[in-house]
Design a protein around this motif. Structure first.
Motif, PDB file in Angstrom:
ATOM      1  N   LEU A  45       0.833  -1.201   0.000  1.00 44.45           N
ATOM      2  CA  LEU A  45       0.000   0.000   0.000  1.00 44.45           C
ATOM      3  C   LEU A  45       0.871   1.255   0.000  1.00 44.45           C
ATOM      4  CD1 LEU A  45      -1.834  -2.384   0.987  1.00 44.45           C
ATOM      5  CD2 LEU A  45      -3.086  -0.706   2.315  1.00 44.45           C
ATOM      6  N   ASP A  46       1.924   1.249   0.812  1.00 48.41           N
ATOM      7  CA  ASP A  46       2.851   2.384   0.807  1.00 48.41           C
ATOM      8  C   ASP A  46       3.470   2.569  -0.574  1.00 48.41           C
ATOM      9  OD1 ASP A  46       2.806   3.109   3.672  1.00 48.41           O
ATOM     10  OD2 ASP A  46       3.711   1.150   3.968  1.00 48.41           O
ATOM     11  N   ALA A  47       3.819   1.454  -1.218  1.00 47.22           N
ATOM     12  CA  ALA A  47       4.469   1.539  -2.525  1.00 47.22           C
ATOM     13  C   ALA A  47       3.542   2.142  -3.569  1.00 47.22           C
ATOM     14  CB  ALA A  47       4.926   0.146  -2.961  1.00 47.22           C
ATOM     15  N   ILE A  55       1.237 -13.012  -3.040  1.00 42.32           N
ATOM     16  CA  ILE A  55       0.066 -12.285  -3.552  1.00 42.32           C
ATOM     17  C   ILE A  55       0.424 -10.813  -3.733  1.00 42.32           C
ATOM     18  CG2 ILE A  55      -2.346 -11.693  -3.128  1.00 42.32           C
ATOM     19  CD1 ILE A  55      -2.464 -14.163  -1.247  1.00 42.32           C
ATOM     20  N   GLY A  56       1.016 -10.210  -2.711  1.00 36.35           N
ATOM     21  CA  GLY A  56       1.394  -8.806  -2.800  1.00 36.35           C
ATOM     22  C   GLY A  56       2.429  -8.560  -3.878  1.00 36.35           C
ATOM     23  N   GLN A  57       3.397  -9.454  -4.000  1.00 37.24           N
ATOM     24  CA  GLN A  57       4.420  -9.291  -5.036  1.00 37.24           C
ATOM     25  C   GLN A  57       3.799  -9.340  -6.423  1.00 37.24           C
ATOM     26  OE1 GLN A  57       7.423  -7.882  -5.505  1.00 37.24           O
ATOM     27  NE2 GLN A  57       8.459  -9.369  -4.160  1.00 37.24           N
ATOM     28  N   SER A  58       2.789 -10.184  -6.586  1.00 34.10           N
ATOM     29  CA  SER A  58       2.101 -10.274  -7.883  1.00 34.10           C
ATOM     30  C   SER A  58       1.295  -9.017  -8.165  1.00 34.10           C
ATOM     31  CB  SER A  58       1.184 -11.505  -7.897  1.00 34.10           C
ATOM     32  OG  SER A  58       1.928 -12.681  -7.645  1.00 34.10           O
ATOM     33  N   LEU A  62       5.158  -1.750 -10.196  1.00 34.91           N
ATOM     34  CA  LEU A  62       5.913  -1.191  -9.088  1.00 34.91           C
ATOM     35  C   LEU A  62       7.233  -1.948  -8.900  1.00 34.91           C
ATOM     36  CD1 LEU A  62       2.998  -0.855  -6.509  1.00 34.91           C
ATOM     37  CD2 LEU A  62       3.990   0.972  -7.902  1.00 34.91           C
ATOM     38  N   PRO A  63       8.195  -1.328  -8.247  1.00 33.92           N
ATOM     39  CA  PRO A  63       9.421  -2.056  -7.900  1.00 33.92           C
ATOM     40  C   PRO A  63       9.096  -3.263  -7.024  1.00 33.92           C
ATOM     41  CG  PRO A  63       9.718   0.302  -7.578  1.00 33.92           C
ATOM     42  CD  PRO A  63       8.255   0.094  -7.837  1.00 33.92           C
ATOM     43  N   ALA A  64       9.949  -4.272  -7.086  1.00 26.31           N
ATOM     44  CA  ALA A  64       9.709  -5.491  -6.318  1.00 26.31           C
ATOM     45  C   ALA A  64       9.656  -5.191  -4.829  1.00 26.31           C
ATOM     46  CB  ALA A  64      10.806  -6.506  -6.606  1.00 26.31           C
ATOM     47  N   LEU A  65       8.733  -5.846  -4.130  1.00 18.97           N
ATOM     48  CA  LEU A  65       8.648  -5.738  -2.679  1.00 18.97           C
ATOM     49  C   LEU A  65       9.755  -6.566  -2.036  1.00 18.97           C
ATOM     50  CD1 LEU A  65       4.772  -6.166  -2.262  1.00 18.97           C
ATOM     51  CD2 LEU A  65       6.065  -4.033  -2.516  1.00 18.97           C
ATOM     52  N   ALA A  66       9.964  -6.366  -0.749  1.00 14.10           N
ATOM     53  CA  ALA A  66      11.041  -7.051  -0.039  1.00 14.10           C
ATOM     54  C   ALA A  66      10.784  -8.550   0.090  1.00 14.10           C
ATOM     55  CB  ALA A  66      11.235  -6.433   1.345  1.00 14.10           C
ATOM     56  N   GLU A  67       9.525  -8.971   0.074  1.00 11.79           N
ATOM     57  CA  GLU A  67       9.172 -10.372   0.264  1.00 11.79           C
ATOM     58  C   GLU A  67       8.241 -10.841  -0.845  1.00 11.79           C
ATOM     59  OE1 GLU A  67      10.412 -12.288   2.520  1.00 11.79           O
ATOM     60  OE2 GLU A  67      11.197 -10.934   4.065  1.00 11.79           O
ATOM     61  N   GLY A  68       8.316 -12.137  -1.133  1.00 13.72           N
ATOM     62  CA  GLY A  68       7.377 -12.747  -2.056  1.00 13.72           C
ATOM     63  C   GLY A  68       7.907 -12.940  -3.462  1.00 13.72           C
TER      64      GLY A  68
END
Length: 407
Positions: free
Chosen positions: A236-238, A379-382, A389-395
């Motif tokens: 959400l922040d991203a 799920i969030g990474q997808s 968006l840039p890749a999240l830290a996890e997933g």
């Protein structure tokens, strides 16, 4: 450009997670046991044509190795379907939502484990003094409906709010919406949130109710959750940092402590939540994320062990799902998931450590199974990938760069 619509079917687990025995939840299966109860009852099997088209029974079968009772000869789902296992040290609402959004809780939240005299005396005394209360009632583990019947009338007589907890990491405060006052209840919860900082309790929950006696007390839709903030930036922040909008519907904003939220829409009941989601889909611009939590599955049916109420709520959700799918734009991604289980046939009244469904669809999504995901964070990474968006830290994203049309 793309949009994401994320619907959380709160508590719709699809069978015991691999580590369920560590949590005392071996054998739990929210969806499977509801389906079995319906198939054995005069009312007949669950009727979920739209959720079946998206792959819910198929995801359950992949997680459990067998098709749920009442489901057979189903067509190929019209999207991606699979199941995910939680890595977080919890089986609660914040850890499930945060992990889905890319932040995994590695240390468990604090809990008040004693069934009676649950809270430290110094904590309650500080709350009484700072909030100017005549005292408190409860101080125990309890279900929300049971404790109102038991202590609601005493609350009206004394003006003392009712404080209680459960196996979850919560400190709940119930008070009459009119006699005690809604804003006063919120103020007491804010004080409790601050006093609970040393205990690492995930949520303080305001539980307003109305009625004049034990026979007619009823909780209202003005519940408010005061959550700890996520310990790191989430999806959400991203989205917001990328200049786009997050529209949080229902208790999503509360769960994320209002972080990464552009607009919060409060609605009570699944129909109102659905209506708010449809309106947001009409207005949301490209790049937006709409996130809705359908809390009644958990709070009204799961915790109250109402198997057939849960079934009816699923069927009502299913009826409305087709209308939402018709509103999808070409590059939209619709994601359905859960945050934990709450098997209404299981002993007790608490959440259950279960796998959750992962159902993703949209006009450009090529149907295929995505198998087991080892973290909700996939799920969030997808969703991040779909939004560019840039890749999240996890997933790890389950969206195929080959199969799906670029957004």
């Amino acid at each position: 450009m793309s949009r994401v619509i994320w619907l959380v079917l709160d508590s719709l687990g699809i069978g015991a997670a691999p580590d369920a025995a560590d949590w005392g939840d071996e054998g739990a299966d929210t969806f499977g046991h509801i389906a079995a109860a319906c198939a054995a009852a005069p009312r007949g099997p669950l009727r979920l044509p739209n959720l079946s088209r998206l792959g819910l029974p198929q995801a359950h079968a992949a997680a459990q190795g067998r098709m749920a009772e009442g489901f057979a000869d189903l067509p190929l789902p019209e999207g991606l379907w699979g199941h995910a296992c939680e890595r977080a040290a919890g089986k609660d609402t914040p850890s499930g939502h945060w992990e889905t959004a890319g932040v995994i809780v590695s240390q468990p939240f604090g809990h008040f484990e004693n069934a009676a005299n649950s809270f430290p005396p110094q904590l309650l005394q500080a709350l009484i003094e700072e909030a100017g209360l005549p005292g408190v009632l409860g101080n125990c583990h309890a279900s929300g409906t049971e404790i109102l019947k038991r202590l609601g009338e005493q609350h009206l007589e004394t003006g003392c709010p009712i404080v209680y907890t459960s196996a979850d990491s919560v400190f709940q405060i119930a008070a009459h919406e009119h006699r005690f006052g809604l804003e006063r209840l919120y103020a007491v919860c804010e004080i409790a949130r601050r006093l609970l900082a040393p205990f690492n309790i995930a949520r303080v929950i305001a539980r307003p109710f109305v009625g004049g006696s034990a026979d007619d007390f009823k909780r209202t839709g003005n519940r408010r959750d005061y959550s700890l903030p996520p310990p790191a930036p989430t999806l959400l922040d991203a989205v917001v940092e990328n200049g786009n909008e997050v529209i949080a519907i229902g208790k999503i904003s509360d769960i994320f402590a209002a972080r990464g939220i552009s607009r919060s829409v409060h609605a009570h009941g699944h129909d109102a939540l659905f209506d708010a989601t449809l309106l947001a889909m009409d207005d949301a611009r490209n790049g937006s994320m709409i996130a809705t939590n359908f809390v009644d599955f958990d709070s009204v049916y799961g915790h109250r062990r109402d198997v057939f109420g849960y079934a009816r709520a699923l069927e009502a959700f299913d009826v409305r799902l087709w209308r939402l799918r018709r509103r999808l734009r070409r590059n939209d991604l619709l994601v359905l998931s859960a945050d934990h289980g709450c098997d209404p046939t299981f002993p007790g009244s608490d959440h259950t450590r279960e796998c959750i469904p992962v159902l993703a669809s949209g006009p450009t999504i090529v149907p295929r199974p995505i198998s087991r995901r080892d973290s909700f964070a996939d799920i969030g990474q997808s969703m991040a990938s779909h939004l560019g968006l840039p890749a999240l830290a996890e997933g790890h994203s389950f969206l195929s760069r080959i199969s799906e049309t670029p957004a």
